[in-house]
Design a protein around this motif. Sequence first.
Motif, PDB file in Angstrom:
ATOM      1  N   UNK A  14      91.554  55.251  50.068  1.00 17.11           N
ATOM      2  CA  UNK A  14      92.402  55.273  51.253  1.00 17.11           C
ATOM      3  C   UNK A  14      92.153  54.022  52.085  1.00 17.11           C
ATOM      4  N   UNK A  15      93.248  53.437  52.570  1.00 16.72           N
ATOM      5  CA  UNK A  15      93.168  52.201  53.324  1.00 16.72           C
ATOM      6  C   UNK A  15      93.332  50.957  52.474  1.00 16.72           C
ATOM      7  N   UNK A  16      93.289  51.124  51.174  1.00 19.96           N
ATOM      8  CA  UNK A  16      93.418  50.004  50.266  1.00 19.96           C
ATOM      9  C   UNK A  16      94.859  49.609  50.005  1.00 19.96           C
ATOM     10  N   UNK A  17      95.012  48.660  49.071  1.00 20.59           N
ATOM     11  CA  UNK A  17      96.333  48.111  48.770  1.00 20.59           C
ATOM     12  C   UNK A  17      96.562  48.042  47.264  1.00 20.59           C
ATOM     13  N   UNK A  18      97.825  48.100  46.895  1.00 20.38           N
ATOM     14  CA  UNK A  18      98.261  47.877  45.519  1.00 20.38           C
ATOM     15  C   UNK A  18      99.608  47.172  45.572  1.00 20.38           C
ATOM     16  N   UNK A  19      99.889  46.399  44.539  1.00 19.26           N
ATOM     17  CA  UNK A  19     101.222  45.815  44.413  1.00 19.26           C
ATOM     18  C   UNK A  19     101.822  46.257  43.092  1.00 19.26           C
ATOM     19  N   UNK A  20     102.936  46.953  43.178  1.00 20.10           N
ATOM     20  CA  UNK A  20     103.656  47.372  41.987  1.00 20.10           C
ATOM     21  C   UNK A  20     104.705  46.326  41.633  1.00 20.10           C
ATOM     22  N   UNK A 117     107.746  54.734  34.951  1.00 16.78           N
ATOM     23  CA  UNK A 117     106.862  55.142  36.028  1.00 16.78           C
ATOM     24  C   UNK A 117     105.451  54.597  35.868  1.00 16.78           C
ATOM     25  N   UNK A 118     104.771  54.469  37.002  1.00 17.11           N
ATOM     26  CA  UNK A 118     103.377  54.055  37.016  1.00 17.11           C
ATOM     27  C   UNK A 118     102.629  54.910  38.028  1.00 17.11           C
ATOM     28  N   UNK A 119     101.442  55.378  37.637  1.00 17.53           N
ATOM     29  CA  UNK A 119     100.684  56.312  38.471  1.00 17.53           C
ATOM     30  C   UNK A 119      99.932  55.572  39.571  1.00 17.53           C
ATOM     31  N   UNK A 120     100.055  56.063  40.782  1.00 19.32           N
ATOM     32  CA  UNK A 120      99.263  55.584  41.907  1.00 19.32           C
ATOM     33  C   UNK A 120      98.452  56.758  42.442  1.00 19.32           C
ATOM     34  N   UNK A 121      97.142  56.588  42.490  1.00 19.06           N
ATOM     35  CA  UNK A 121      96.256  57.630  42.996  1.00 19.06           C
ATOM     36  C   UNK A 121      95.418  57.063  44.133  1.00 19.06           C
ATOM     37  N   UNK A 122      95.484  57.701  45.283  1.00 21.78           N
ATOM     38  CA  UNK A 122      94.737  57.252  46.455  1.00 21.78           C
ATOM     39  C   UNK A 122      93.692  58.312  46.771  1.00 21.78           C
ATOM     40  N   UNK A 123      92.441  57.918  46.705  1.00 22.30           N
ATOM     41  CA  UNK A 123      91.351  58.856  46.981  1.00 22.30           C
ATOM     42  C   UNK A 123      90.950  58.800  48.452  1.00 22.30           C
ATOM     43  N   UNK A 124      90.490  59.929  48.944  1.00 27.52           N
ATOM     44  CA  UNK A 124      90.104  60.002  50.369  1.00 27.52           C
ATOM     45  C   UNK A 124      88.640  59.666  50.579  1.00 27.52           C
TER      46      UNK A 124
END
Length: 124
Positions: A14-20, A117-124
């Motif tokens: 959480x708080x991070x970034x990704x670019x698809x 599709x591409x999976x995005x998982x955001x951990x807390x």
Amino acid sequence: QVQLVESGGGLVQAGGSLRLSCAASGRTFSSYTVGWFRQAPGKEREFVAGISWSGRRIFYADSVKGRFTISRDNAKNTVYLQMNSLKPEDTAVYYCAARESIVVVTTRNEYPYWGQGTQVTVSS
């Protein structure tokens, strides 16, 4: 027709970034409006962001405004979704979709072409 392939998903805190990225092949991509959608487990596929063929018209879902940025490079046949300040509720499979129109719409049924599709998982 146009073929779409997403990439760039992954696991982030959480708080991070990704670019698809959404890479297109086939017909002239610059004539297509592109949308990003996402689908979380047990939920409907929802609109996230859309960009017109020229890049001049852009729309975002309220849930991602100020955090996500959509852009495109027609010379590279690619549309991007920069995702910052990610939250656990952003966890989903993200899809790009295209329609041969100048109008950006938020309804998924208006887009005939979809990536896998591409999976995005955001951990807390």
